[in-house]
Structures are given as C-alpha cells and as structure tokens.
Design a protein around this motif. Structure first.
Motif, short mmCIF file in Angstrom:
data_model
loop_
_atom_site.label_atom_id
_atom_site.label_comp_id
_atom_site.label_asym_id
_atom_site.label_seq_id
_atom_site.Cartn_x
_atom_site.Cartn_y
_atom_site.Cartn_z
N ALA A 117 0.83 -1.21 0.00
CA ALA A 117 0.00 0.00 0.00
C ALA A 117 0.87 1.26 0.00
CB ALA A 117 -0.93 0.00 1.21
N ALA A 118 1.95 1.24 0.77
CA ALA A 118 2.85 2.39 0.81
C ALA A 118 3.53 2.61 -0.54
CB ALA A 118 3.91 2.20 1.90
N ALA A 119 3.93 1.53 -1.19
CA ALA A 119 4.58 1.64 -2.50
C ALA A 119 3.60 2.20 -3.54
CB ALA A 119 5.13 0.29 -2.95
N LEU A 120 2.39 1.68 -3.55
CA LEU A 120 1.38 2.18 -4.49
C LEU A 120 1.06 3.65 -4.21
CD1 LEU A 120 -1.02 -0.89 -4.69
CD2 LEU A 120 0.58 -0.08 -6.44
N SER A 121 0.97 4.00 -2.95
CA SER A 121 0.72 5.39 -2.57
C SER A 121 1.84 6.30 -3.05
CB SER A 121 0.59 5.49 -1.05
OG SER A 121 0.49 6.82 -0.64
N SER A 122 3.07 5.84 -2.97
CA SER A 122 4.21 6.62 -3.44
C SER A 122 4.14 6.84 -4.94
CB SER A 122 5.52 5.91 -3.09
OG SER A 122 5.71 5.87 -1.70
N LEU A 123 3.79 5.80 -5.69
CA LEU A 123 3.68 5.91 -7.14
C LEU A 123 2.57 6.90 -7.52
CD1 LEU A 123 4.07 2.15 -8.13
CD2 LEU A 123 5.78 3.97 -8.39
N VAL A 124 1.46 6.83 -6.82
CA VAL A 124 0.35 7.75 -7.09
C VAL A 124 0.75 9.18 -6.72
CG1 VAL A 124 -2.00 8.39 -6.39
CG2 VAL A 124 -1.46 6.01 -6.91
N THR A 125 1.39 9.35 -5.59
CA THR A 125 1.82 10.68 -5.16
C THR A 125 2.76 11.31 -6.18
OG1 THR A 125 1.56 10.14 -2.82
CG2 THR A 125 3.05 11.96 -3.36
N GLY A 126 3.77 10.57 -6.62
CA GLY A 126 4.70 11.10 -7.60
C GLY A 126 4.02 11.47 -8.90
N THR A 127 3.09 10.63 -9.33
CA THR A 127 2.38 10.90 -10.58
C THR A 127 1.48 12.12 -10.45
OG1 THR A 127 2.49 8.54 -11.11
CG2 THR A 127 0.90 9.86 -12.35
N ILE A 128 0.84 12.29 -9.31
CA ILE A 128 0.00 13.47 -9.09
C ILE A 128 0.85 14.73 -9.06
CG2 ILE A 128 -1.47 14.66 -7.41
CD1 ILE A 128 -2.71 11.90 -6.79
#
Length: 156
Positions: A117-128
């Motif tokens: 979940a933390a890794a996916l959140s990081s990917l979404v954060t960077g993309t946003i």
C-alpha cells in the motif's frame, strides 16, 4: 532522435536525473533529519518541481505536460524505492500494522500488505505531483515566450 526523446524533449538519463532532484527530501525526512513545516523541508518540497518547470521552459519539449508527468512518475518510483529501503529506520521499530478485524493476520502478511500500500501510494503521489507540475509547465510554455534564437521555436 528516438521517438520518446522527440516527444519528451529529454533523454531518459536526464529525466531520471530531474526526478532524482526530489530524492534528498525523501531520505532526510525518512531519517528524521528534517521535519514537516520547516524552511528546509519547504525548499526540498518545492524546489525540485520548480526545476522541472524551468527545464521544460528552457528545452520546450513538444509535449511539456507529458514530459513532467513522466518525471513525476519517475519521482514516484524513487519515493516507493526509498521508503521501502528506509522502512525500518523511518519507523524506528514501530512499523505500521493492520487494525480492526485484520489485527490477527500473520505479521508477515500484514507487513506485505502495508508495504505494498505504501509503494502504491508513493507511485500515485509522484504521478499526481507530476500531473500538477506538468499542467503548470504546459500553461507557462504557452504564456512565456520561447528562445527567439532557436530555429522553429514559436514560443508557444
């Protein structure tokens, strides 16, 4: 010139380097060296995206939004990898666990779920971050005149 380079305006090593400008904040934050709300933290939050915008304004890629979106996605990869590498240090032995009905789940499974979940959140954060910054960069490319000495540059 390769198709991705024509579209993005930069080589992959440059795109990765631009994304890496945001990595120091990740490391310093996870190590507890800087805190939220501090001046240094603010610089490390806002300076890398400003550099991304400046690079796009200087280079004038064909698709500035997409270029910065890619930089942001690469930044998300740095976030995900960095948080995973610094996980134990960042949480100082008090790693997050699942709660509620999932409290009794095997700790190894809990760790895998929370880390994923933390890794996916990081990917979404960077993309946003890339999308928002890319929108600003694209708008500025339309407003700010380009380099008149460059052939074919209309300043969009």
């Amino acid at each position: 010139m390769s198709r991705p380079r024509r579209m993005l305006g930069f080589s992959w090593p440059v795109l990765i380097g631009l994304a890496a400008l945001a990595a120091p904040r990740l490391v310093l934050h996870d190590l507890g060296v800087i805190t939220e709300g501090s001046f240094v933290n603010g610089l490390l939050v806002f300076l890398p995206p400003l550099c991304w915008i400046a690079a796009v304004l200087w280079k004038r890629p064909a698709h500035p939004f997409v270029t910065v979106l890619v930089i942001g996605a690469l930044y998300g990869v740095f976030l995900a990898a960095g948080h995973q590498l610094l996980w134990d240090t960042a949480f100082d032995g008090d790693t997050p666990t699942l709660g509620g009905n999932l409290t009794g789940v095997d700790p190894t499974v809990q760790s895998a779920v929370v880390r994923t979940a933390a890794a996916l959140s990081s990917l979404v954060t960077g993309t946003i971050v890339g999308a928002v910054t890319g929108a600003v960069a694209a708008l500025l490319c339309r407003i700010v005149p380009g380099h008149p000495e460059r052939p074919g540059d209309t300043g969009r």
